[in-house]
Design a protein around this motif. Structure first.
Motif, PDB file in Angstrom:
ATOM      1  N   LYS A  28       6.945 -10.878  14.052  1.00  0.00           N
ATOM      2  CA  LYS A  28       8.502  -9.364  14.365  1.00  0.00           C
ATOM      3  C   LYS A  28       8.778  -8.472  13.002  1.00  0.00           C
ATOM      4  CE  LYS A  28      13.390  -9.282  14.499  1.00  0.00           C
ATOM      5  NZ  LYS A  28      13.810  -8.562  14.678  1.00  0.00           N
ATOM      6  N   VAL A  29       8.670  -8.569  11.922  1.00  0.00           N
ATOM      7  CA  VAL A  29       9.576  -8.730  10.452  1.00  0.00           C
ATOM      8  C   VAL A  29       7.780  -7.330  10.450  1.00  0.00           C
ATOM      9  CG1 VAL A  29      10.048  -8.016   8.503  1.00  0.00           C
ATOM     10  CG2 VAL A  29      11.177  -8.968  10.308  1.00  0.00           C
ATOM     11  N   GLY A  30       6.197  -8.036  10.242  1.00  0.00           N
ATOM     12  CA  GLY A  30       5.637  -8.011   9.846  1.00  0.00           C
ATOM     13  C   GLY A  30       5.636  -8.309   8.162  1.00  0.00           C
ATOM     14  N   GLY A  31       6.413  -8.512   7.671  1.00  0.00           N
ATOM     15  CA  GLY A  31       6.003  -8.778   6.102  1.00  0.00           C
ATOM     16  C   GLY A  31       7.270  -9.967   5.195  1.00  0.00           C
ATOM     17  N   ASN A  61       6.510   1.719  12.844  1.00  0.00           N
ATOM     18  CA  ASN A  61       5.893   0.694  13.964  1.00  0.00           C
ATOM     19  C   ASN A  61       7.571   0.785  14.685  1.00  0.00           C
ATOM     20  OD1 ASN A  61       3.154   1.051  13.432  1.00  0.00           O
ATOM     21  ND2 ASN A  61       3.393  -0.747  11.995  1.00  0.00           N
ATOM     22  N   ASP A  62       8.382   0.212  14.522  1.00  0.00           N
ATOM     23  CA  ASP A  62       8.981  -0.351  15.259  1.00  0.00           C
ATOM     24  C   ASP A  62       9.482   0.300  16.818  1.00  0.00           C
ATOM     25  OD1 ASP A  62       8.575  -2.998  15.085  1.00  0.00           O
ATOM     26  OD2 ASP A  62       9.603  -3.256  13.987  1.00  0.00           O
ATOM     27  N   THR A  85       1.934  -3.986   1.668  1.00  0.00           N
ATOM     28  CA  THR A  85       2.741  -4.736   2.558  1.00  0.00           C
ATOM     29  C   THR A  85       3.159  -3.665   3.754  1.00  0.00           C
ATOM     30  OG1 THR A  85       3.910  -5.808   0.900  1.00  0.00           O
ATOM     31  CG2 THR A  85       4.789  -6.196   3.183  1.00  0.00           C
ATOM     32  N   GLU A 110      -0.780   1.181   6.542  1.00  0.00           N
ATOM     33  CA  GLU A 110      -0.495   2.388   7.344  1.00  0.00           C
ATOM     34  C   GLU A 110       0.496   3.029   7.254  1.00  0.00           C
ATOM     35  OE1 GLU A 110      -3.364   4.362  10.677  1.00  0.00           O
ATOM     36  OE2 GLU A 110      -4.741   3.979   8.483  1.00  0.00           O
ATOM     37  N   HIS A 170       3.956 -11.430   0.972  1.00  0.00           N
ATOM     38  CA  HIS A 170       3.442 -11.364   2.272  1.00  0.00           C
ATOM     39  C   HIS A 170       3.348 -10.336   2.949  1.00  0.00           C
ATOM     40  CE1 HIS A 170       0.271 -14.306  -0.237  1.00  0.00           C
ATOM     41  NE2 HIS A 170       1.214 -14.206  -0.358  1.00  0.00           N
ATOM     42  N   ALA A 171       2.193 -10.076   3.730  1.00  0.00           N
ATOM     43  CA  ALA A 171       2.818  -8.976   5.119  1.00  0.00           C
ATOM     44  C   ALA A 171       1.720  -9.346   5.814  1.00  0.00           C
ATOM     45  CB  ALA A 171       2.327  -7.752   4.690  1.00  0.00           C
ATOM     46  N   LEU A 172       2.376  -9.523   7.042  1.00  0.00           N
ATOM     47  CA  LEU A 172       1.451  -9.888   8.524  1.00  0.00           C
ATOM     48  C   LEU A 172       1.082  -8.092   8.747  1.00  0.00           C
ATOM     49  CD1 LEU A 172       0.396 -12.602   9.112  1.00  0.00           C
ATOM     50  CD2 LEU A 172       2.311 -11.611  11.621  1.00  0.00           C
ATOM     51  N   PRO A 173      -0.460  -7.620   8.665  1.00  0.00           N
ATOM     52  CA  PRO A 173      -1.001  -6.560   8.505  1.00  0.00           C
ATOM     53  C   PRO A 173      -0.881  -5.837   9.855  1.00  0.00           C
ATOM     54  CG  PRO A 173      -3.034  -8.028   7.932  1.00  0.00           C
ATOM     55  CD  PRO A 173      -1.298  -8.651   8.180  1.00  0.00           C
ATOM     56  N   VAL A 174      -0.919  -4.951  10.145  1.00  0.00           N
ATOM     57  CA  VAL A 174      -0.851  -4.670  11.456  1.00  0.00           C
ATOM     58  C   VAL A 174      -2.362  -3.751  12.459  1.00  0.00           C
ATOM     59  CG1 VAL A 174      -0.201  -2.442  13.003  1.00  0.00           C
ATOM     60  CG2 VAL A 174       0.685  -3.928  11.716  1.00  0.00           C
ATOM     61  N   LEU A 215       9.190  -2.909   4.580  1.00  0.00           N
ATOM     62  CA  LEU A 215      10.089  -3.718   5.722  1.00  0.00           C
ATOM     63  C   LEU A 215      10.464  -2.740   6.376  1.00  0.00           C
ATOM     64  CD1 LEU A 215      11.189  -7.421   5.007  1.00  0.00           C
ATOM     65  CD2 LEU A 215       8.853  -6.461   5.398  1.00  0.00           C
ATOM     66  N   LYS A 250       7.959  -0.074   7.823  1.00  0.00           N
ATOM     67  CA  LYS A 250       6.731  -0.616   9.017  1.00  0.00           C
ATOM     68  C   LYS A 250       8.242  -0.590   9.868  1.00  0.00           C
ATOM     69  CE  LYS A 250       3.829  -4.016   8.736  1.00  0.00           C
ATOM     70  NZ  LYS A 250       3.274  -5.609   7.443  1.00  0.00           N
ATOM     71  N   GLN A 276      -7.549   1.477   3.680  1.00  0.00           N
ATOM     72  CA  GLN A 276      -6.034   0.767   4.230  1.00  0.00           C
ATOM     73  C   GLN A 276      -6.500   1.402   5.486  1.00  0.00           C
ATOM     74  OE1 GLN A 276      -4.000  -1.419   4.247  1.00  0.00           O
ATOM     75  NE2 GLN A 276      -3.837  -2.045   1.922  1.00  0.00           N
ATOM     76  N   SER A 277      -8.045   2.525   5.686  1.00  0.00           N
ATOM     77  CA  SER A 277      -7.889   2.680   6.905  1.00  0.00           C
ATOM     78  C   SER A 277      -8.146   1.691   8.302  1.00  0.00           C
ATOM     79  CB  SER A 277      -9.164   4.075   7.328  1.00  0.00           C
ATOM     80  OG  SER A 277      -9.612   3.418   6.665  1.00  0.00           O
ATOM     81  N   ARG A 278      -7.544   2.030   9.447  1.00  0.00           N
ATOM     82  CA  ARG A 278      -8.414   1.154  10.701  1.00  0.00           C
ATOM     83  C   ARG A 278      -9.603   0.610  10.635  1.00  0.00           C
ATOM     84  NH1 ARG A 278      -2.660   2.005  14.664  1.00  0.00           N
ATOM     85  NH2 ARG A 278      -1.207   1.236  12.653  1.00  0.00           N
ATOM     86  N   ASP A 297       2.903  -3.742  17.930  1.00  0.00           N
ATOM     87  CA  ASP A 297       4.137  -2.733  17.589  1.00  0.00           C
ATOM     88  C   ASP A 297       4.867  -1.688  18.437  1.00  0.00           C
ATOM     89  OD1 ASP A 297       4.541  -4.471  14.991  1.00  0.00           O
ATOM     90  OD2 ASP A 297       3.961  -2.926  14.031  1.00  0.00           O
ATOM     91  N   THR A 298       4.036  -1.175  18.782  1.00  0.00           N
ATOM     92  CA  THR A 298       4.478  -0.041  20.193  1.00  0.00           C
ATOM     93  C   THR A 298       4.526  -0.140  21.169  1.00  0.00           C
ATOM     94  OG1 THR A 298       2.079   1.194  19.723  1.00  0.00           O
ATOM     95  CG2 THR A 298       3.853   1.547  17.801  1.00  0.00           C
TER      96      THR A 298
END
Lengths: 401, 404
Positions: free
Chosen positions: B306-309, A256-257, A279, A282, B122-126, A249, A252, B158-160, B204-205
């Motif tokens: 917000k946190v993504g995971g 990212n943030d 988790t 990338e 668990h994570a929320l993938p970007v 986390l 990330k 893990q590539s996009r 995210d950015t």
């Protein structure tokens, strides 16, 4: 009416002292034995680790490796003709749960030894129970410095954080070229102990500590604020002394943030799990992690055989913790073969394994113990996340002595 | 003393986001307490399940976020209704302590059930990711048809990728086959690919705007560091604030302007009289649980975005306790109090994390390398205790005041 206005405060206090144990419902999920075998007909070994909770991914590796080992040894006819039965228990990665599990295991006379626990705080919390009952606690994952030193009944088959801390500080300076580092740590036995060890070595070698920041495991409410604090410290390298869950986390949030790309992230061995990459996605690219062992293509015959067997069984690659668990159980089998399943005899046998020649040669190298029960001769190494997978870093190691 | 304003604004922005999420959870505690004087300790778990369900709907079921949010709210509202019907309604006329213990029990049961179903993080993938299913390497084809020449073996990655979903049996994946090489479009059998929907990377950015501040003189600034401290206002945080405040505003309108809101206020004042006036008290209570739970679901979704995971069975415990503390701090039973208390604790937590060590070193010379930052939660509770000592009914609470 007025009486009840204190109720919220009372309940808050109650919940803070009493409730961190989530549930007991998962506890039964772990019995790995075939069941039904009377204890007189089989050697029973307990395996305790975090099957659920914030280090569950490591617990999963541990229990998978243990079950594979059980299956293999029984297929070979057991130890001295007797079957082996494992009792796999879940401590959820929580110290108070670990004590409960320890009481349960220690009071079961048919269990001859415990392989576990995983989290340093759990191994430490359970330690006195095992010591009182006179049963060996053999951890395949806890690295806190004081764990083995303070009990004659506790052993481990990997390095401790004294070594890891020195290694991390030196690697950051020599291999990563860091001028200043920030230390992030989980506020438990593992994180704080390792952080102190890194900090001491930084002072020794003249590596500047730009700042320190801690968080509670499982309570990383806002990783972005932690990342913001770290950014204000302007380090070259962030050293994370904690578990993969928090580190992912944080990584990330940093990448990212904050869009903060030029800082190196260097995690301790608690980060060494595929779930870190799972988790962080990338953003994990380029992150470096310390590990006691790594499966490489040029590995030993034992390592290759274990990897093949694990792949065939689970359709997935084993990780470091699976290998260490498998080795711990292998060593226990060697001990039972030598002196039988008496708890005290096993301890004395383990305490007597003091040289490399007498040691147990397994997947992760040779396990033997010093006077404390610590495991010398397994130096740390570094891996890096490349294209979603861990691979050996360049250089993989720096001298520690 | 120089102040780094860029850093201050970043901390402020984090504090607002944290407070917004606590506020959405805190209203659930406060509304239920306002009406039946029950502290619903299972509320933190409703928040956790909200986050879980949204990840499941979004990542595994690949639904659009615009569908995920109302659906997760509905599911959590149903959970709130279930909690009330099964656990609390049968105890309506027994002692409050019985209901309270039941609430703690429900909290443990919900955690346990989720723990059994999904024991891990668990994570929320970007961004959308595609993964080859299983360990065995899969032959990638240059064209989408059976018997075509394979181009390469593809491994989990893990590539996009950019996905082409037009063919019924194959998925076109623009993939890096080797690290460092340009992506090539290859075709994989549909069964061999697991597609995970993720949040758009832009979320995210992206930033709404940025401000530059001259940095304070820092003697140990490294070479090449810019002489300005830049504050960028992240889009993600702004979305969290807008959503949270819109939900709170909507709730305020619901309670103050609608018929059911009037019924809620009446029940909070006096349940017996309200029922004599023809208000179906049980229905109002059930509705209160549903609304509170739906708000917690939104908090769960906002947290995951917000946190993504960090979404796992124990995630609801600490935010739940903090939000409860916020509700008590603001004056339990008051919606505005819950918002105020939550913001105060969000600020306490973030600013402690950001400034505790700075303050320690400024105030205590020779503090050395002491680190206070892990104790931000302890500081939150300290704030609450201090407020409660001086204002036992909370910031906005008054003895005997009307509630809801």
């Amino acid at each position: 009416m007025s009486r009840w206005h204190f109720a919220p405060l009372f309940v808050l206090g109650l919940s803070l002292c009493g409730c961190p144990t989530p549930t007991d419902s998962g506890g039964g999920g772990g019995t790995g034995g075939t069941g039904g075998t009377p204890s007189g007909e089989a050697y029973r070994i307990a395996v305790a680790g975090p099957l659920t909770g914030d280090s569950a991914d490591m617990g999963a590796s541990i229990s998978k490796a243990a079950k594979l080992w059980e299956k293999e040894i029984n297929a070979k006819g057991g130890i001295k003709g007797k079957k082996v039965e494992l009792l796999i228990e879940d401590d959820k990665g929580l110290p108070n749960e670990a004590t409960n599990v320890a009481t349960k295991i220690a009071s079961d006379d048919s269990v001859c030894l415990v392989v576990g626990h995983f989290n340093s705080s759990c191994t430490k919390a359970a330690r006195s129970t095992y010591e009182r009952s006179g049963i060996v606690e053999f951890t395949p994952g806890s690295t806190n410095v004081t764990i083995c030193k303070e009990s004659p009944w506790t052993f481990r088959n990997l390095y401790h954080d004294g070594t890891q801390g020195i290694f991390m500080a030196r690697y950051a300076q020599k291999a990563l070229g860091a001028k200043s580092v920030s230390l992030v740590y989980e506020n438990d036995d593992y994180g704080t102990g390792l952080k102190e060890s890194v900090a001491a070595e930084c002072a020794e070698i003249g590596l500047k500590i730009a700042g320190e920041a801690g968080y509670q495991r499982g309570r990383l409410g806002d990783p972005k604020q932690l990342a913001t604090t770290l950014q204000s410290q302007k380090p070259d390298v962030i050293i994370v002394c904690g578990l993969y869950s928090g580190a992912a986390l944080l990584t990330k949030a940093i990448r990212n943030d904050l869009g903060w790309g030029d800082v190196k992230i260097f995690g301790s061995d608690g980060v060494m799990n595929a779930a870190f990459v799972g988790t962080a996605g990338e953003t994990a690219e380029g992150a470096m992690v310390v590990t006691p062992f790594f499966f490489s293509d040029s590995g030993s015959a034992e390592a290759k055989a274990f990897r093949e067997a694990y792949r065939a069984e689970y359709k997935a690659d084993p990780d470091t913790w699976a290998a260490l668990t498998y080795d711990a159980l292998g060593m226990v089998a060697m001990g039972i073969d030598a002196v039988g399943a008496d708890r005290k005899a096993l301890r004395d046998w383990m305490a007597g394994v003091k040289t490399k020649d007498a040691g147990y040669t397994g997947v992760t190298g040779v396990t033997y113990f010093d006077d404390n029960g610590d495991c010398p001769g397994k130096p740390p190494m570094v891996v890096v996340v490349n294209n979603g997978e861990f691979e050996a870093a360049d250089p993989p190691s720096v001298p520690v002595d | 003393m120089d102040i780094d304003w860029g850093y201050f604004l970043k901390t402020l922005c984090n504090a607002l986001s944290e407070g917004s999420i606590y506020a959405l959870i805190a209203v659930g505690y406060t509304m239920v307490y306002g009406i039946i004087k029950l502290i619903n300790f299972a509320h933190g778990e409703v928040y956790m399940i909200g986050a879980m369900v949204s990840v499941w709907l979004f990542v595994d079921q690949q639904l659009h976020l615009a569908i995920v949010i109302p659906l997760a709210m509905l599911i959590c509202a149903a959970l709130g209704l279930f909690l009330d019907t099964v656990a609390y309604k049968p105890l309506r006329n027994s002692t409050r302590l019985a209901a309270l213990i039941t609430a703690i029990g429900m909290s443990l049961i919900l955690q346990g059930v989720v723990q059994l179903i999904t024991p891990n993080y668990h994570a929320l993938p970007v961004d959308t990711t595609a993964t080859v299913v299983g360990l065995d390497k899969v032959e990638a084809l240059a064209e989408p048809r059976e018997g075509a020449e394979p181009v390469a073996k593809v491994r989990p990655d893990q590539s996009r990728p950019i996905l082409d979903n037009t063919h019924p049996a194959f998925v076109g994946v623009s993939w890096r086959i080797k690290a460092g090489e340009d992506p090539v479009t290859v075709w994989l059998p549909r069964a061999a690919v697991r597609v995970e929907q993720g949040l758009p990377a832009a979320l995210d950015t992206s930033v709404v705007g940025d401000v530059e501040f001259a940095t304070p003189s820092q003697p140990d600034t490294l070479e090449g560091e810019p002489a300005v401290s830049v504050f960028r206002l992240p889009l993600k945080d702004v979305l969290v604030w807008i959503t949270a405040f819109a939900m709170m505003g909507g709730l305020h309108l619901l309670v103050q302007k609608t018929k059911i809101g009037k019924a809620m206020r009446a029940c909070a004042l006096d349940q017996t009289t309200a029922s004599l006036m023809g208000v179906n008290v049980n229905r109002v209570i059930a509705f209160t649980f549903m609304v509170g739970s739906a708000m917690a679901a939104v908090a769960g979704i906002l947290y995951s975005i917000k946190v993504g995971g960090g979404i796992f069975f124990r995630m609801g415990y600490y935010p739940g306790v903090i939000a409860f503390a916020a509700a008590v701090l603001g004056g339990i039973g008051h919606l505005k109090g819950a918002l105020l208390g939550a913001m105060l604790l969000g600020f306490a937590s973030s600013f402690w994390q950001g400034y505790a060590n700075w303050g320690l070193h400024a105030l205590v010379p020779g503090a050395g390398s002491k680190d206070l930052s892990p104790y931000s939660f302890a500081f939150c509770f300290l704030v609450m205790i201090v407020v409660i000592v001086f204002r036992p009914y909370g910031l906005l609470g008054r003895a005997g005041a009307d509630r809801a």
